[in-house]
Design an enzyme around this catalytic site. Structure first.
Site, PDB file in Angstrom:
ATOM      1  N   LYS A 112      39.555  39.640  50.650  1.00  0.00           N
ATOM      2  CA  LYS A 112      38.196  39.689  50.107  1.00  0.00           C
ATOM      3  C   LYS A 112      37.169  39.837  51.217  1.00  0.00           C
ATOM      4  O   LYS A 112      36.223  40.602  51.079  1.00  0.00           O
ATOM      5  CB  LYS A 112      37.899  38.435  49.281  1.00  0.00           C
ATOM      6  CG  LYS A 112      38.616  38.483  47.937  1.00  0.00           C
ATOM      7  CD  LYS A 112      38.263  37.325  47.021  1.00  0.00           C
ATOM      8  CE  LYS A 112      39.031  37.475  45.708  1.00  0.00           C
ATOM      9  NZ  LYS A 112      39.133  36.213  44.968  1.00  0.00           N
ATOM     10  N   LYS A 195      48.926  44.837  41.614  1.00  0.00           N
ATOM     11  CA  LYS A 195      48.943  43.926  40.473  1.00  0.00           C
ATOM     12  C   LYS A 195      47.753  44.199  39.551  1.00  0.00           C
ATOM     13  O   LYS A 195      46.716  44.693  39.993  1.00  0.00           O
ATOM     14  CB  LYS A 195      48.936  42.473  40.953  1.00  0.00           C
ATOM     15  CG  LYS A 195      47.645  42.054  41.604  1.00  0.00           C
ATOM     16  CD  LYS A 195      47.549  40.554  41.836  1.00  0.00           C
ATOM     17  CE  LYS A 195      46.174  40.278  42.465  1.00  0.00           C
ATOM     18  NZ  LYS A 195      45.891  38.902  42.766  1.00  0.00           N
ATOM     19  N   LYS A 198      41.523  41.452  38.001  1.00  0.00           N
ATOM     20  CA  LYS A 198      40.146  41.506  37.519  1.00  0.00           C
ATOM     21  C   LYS A 198      39.258  42.261  38.481  1.00  0.00           C
ATOM     22  O   LYS A 198      38.297  42.887  38.092  1.00  0.00           O
ATOM     23  CB  LYS A 198      39.601  40.076  37.343  1.00  0.00           C
ATOM     24  CG  LYS A 198      40.232  39.349  36.168  1.00  0.00           C
ATOM     25  CD  LYS A 198      39.588  37.995  35.916  1.00  0.00           C
ATOM     26  CE  LYS A 198      40.347  36.891  36.628  1.00  0.00           C
ATOM     27  NZ  LYS A 198      40.137  35.553  36.019  1.00  0.00           N
TER      28      LYS A 198
END
Ligand code: TYM
Length: 333
Positions: A112, A195, A198
């Site tokens: 991130k 994967k 979101k």
């Protein structure tokens, strides 16, 4: 009864099928045996600073999805993290036994922060796994049902609990991850090597539980596969088909080998996708209807969350007092 705890971030308007199969289905099964705590981790969601109105709405939507997916508030405690101040209180104590380098090694943080750059990365993202450890340790949880992507955070939680116990005396229960391998990592339909997530840039690979069934059917029909044209179980060379087979097996309860046997012969990808679409719509339609019902009159939902917070505070308060005492904080009275 032994306890479990798990949670999801209210960062989106809907859970995706990975959250549902990777976590929620196991939550529902485990609530029968365990004293289960399911938390909407709004403080974790603050690390991506959503708009306040959206935060409120998504917190309710996430709680409603817990219930719609089969969490029974008569059996389990459903609550919102920020309603239980003990989470931040214990997180501080744990942060003081966490190494800076140890926190910097967390791969989710590295991913991130490298995407955003260090100026746009807030400190909350860095200490995120420490708050998660507090979520778990406050309930003496013996097991934590999550998907594969949370494994490293669970390891940190175990390390911190063990280190605290060694330094200050036996205080915390060391939790085990509960990550059933068949559904631990549901992949994106658009990119079966990534994967379902979101935060993925390409949302066309995510099956959203609250989307119109039409939209999900379309995504399943368009799912990336391969040109070999034969339905076989070969996760290494045919990751797209393997993902569809996993989703099918998880939703239908039919063993993968049986599904494969039914789709023998060339050109059966379309038929397999058709069955997967039917299965997804079958769970999704009542799920969505129940969420809409719960949100239409949020009074009932809010009451469940208020009661959940009371029960959570009872347990968390006791464990926090133990930890405060262990580190030598002077009692307030
Ligand atoms: P979150 O909100 O990202 O995801 C919620 C749950 O869904 C699982 N999951 C998946 N499982 C299988 N396949 C996928 N593609 C997939 N994507 C997500 C996640 O593993 C998770 O179980 N840090 C946590 C939230 C959290 C937490 C906790 C969890 C905060 N405190 C304490 C357990 C215990 C997270 O971001 O989950």
């Amino acid at each position: 009864r032994p306890r479990i705890l798990s949670g999801m971030q209210p960062t989106h308007d809907s859970l995706h099928l990975g959250n549902y199969l990777g976590a929620q289905v196991n939550w529902v099964a485990m609530q029968e045996e365990f004293d289960a705590f399911f938390c909407v981790v709004d403080q974790h969601a603050l690390t991506v600073s959503p708009d306040p109105a959206q935060m409120r709405q998504r917190t309710r939507v996430t709680a409603a999805q817990y219930l719609a997916g089969g969490i029974d508030p008569e059996k389990s405690t459903v609550f919102v993290q920020s309603h239980v101040p003990e989470h931040s209180q214990l997180a501080w104590v744990l942060s003081c036994i966490t190494g800076f380098g140890e926190a910097a090694r967390m791969t989710q943080f590295k991913d991130k922060s490298s995407k955003r750059g260090s100026e746009a990365t807030n400190v909350g993202l860095f200490t995120y796994p420490i708050l998660m450890a507090a979520d778990i340790l406050l309930y003496d949880a013996t097991a934590v049902p999550v998907g594969e992507d949370q494994r490293q955070h669970l390891e940190l939680t175990r390390d911190l609990a063990g280190r605290f116990n060694t330094r200050y005396g036996d205080t915390f229960v060391i939790p085990e991850p509960h990550i059933p391998s068949e559904t631990a990592k549901i992949m994106s339909l658009a990119d079966p090597l990534a994967k379902m997530s979101k935060s993925a840039d390409n949302q066309s690979g995510n099956l959203m539980m609250l989307d119109e069934p039409k939209a999900n059917i379309k995504k399943i029909k368009a799912a990336v596969t391969d040109t070999d044209n034969e339905v076989r179980w070969a996760p290494e060379t045919k990751p797209g088909i393997a993902n569809l087979l996993r989703i099918h097996a998880a939703l239908s309860g039919e063993p993968v080998a049986d599904i494969v046997a039914r789709f023998e012969g060339p050109n059966r990808y379309g038929a397999l996708k058709g069955e997967v679409a039917d299965l997804v719509v079958e769970v999704q339609a009542p799920f969505k209807a129940r969420v809409e019902e719960l949100l239409a009159d949020p009074g009932e939902l809010d009451a469940i969350l208020a009661k959940g917070a009371d029960r959570a505070r009872e347990v968390a308060g006791g464990v926090l007092a133990r930890a405060y005492d262990a580190v030598g904080f002077l009692p307030a009275r």
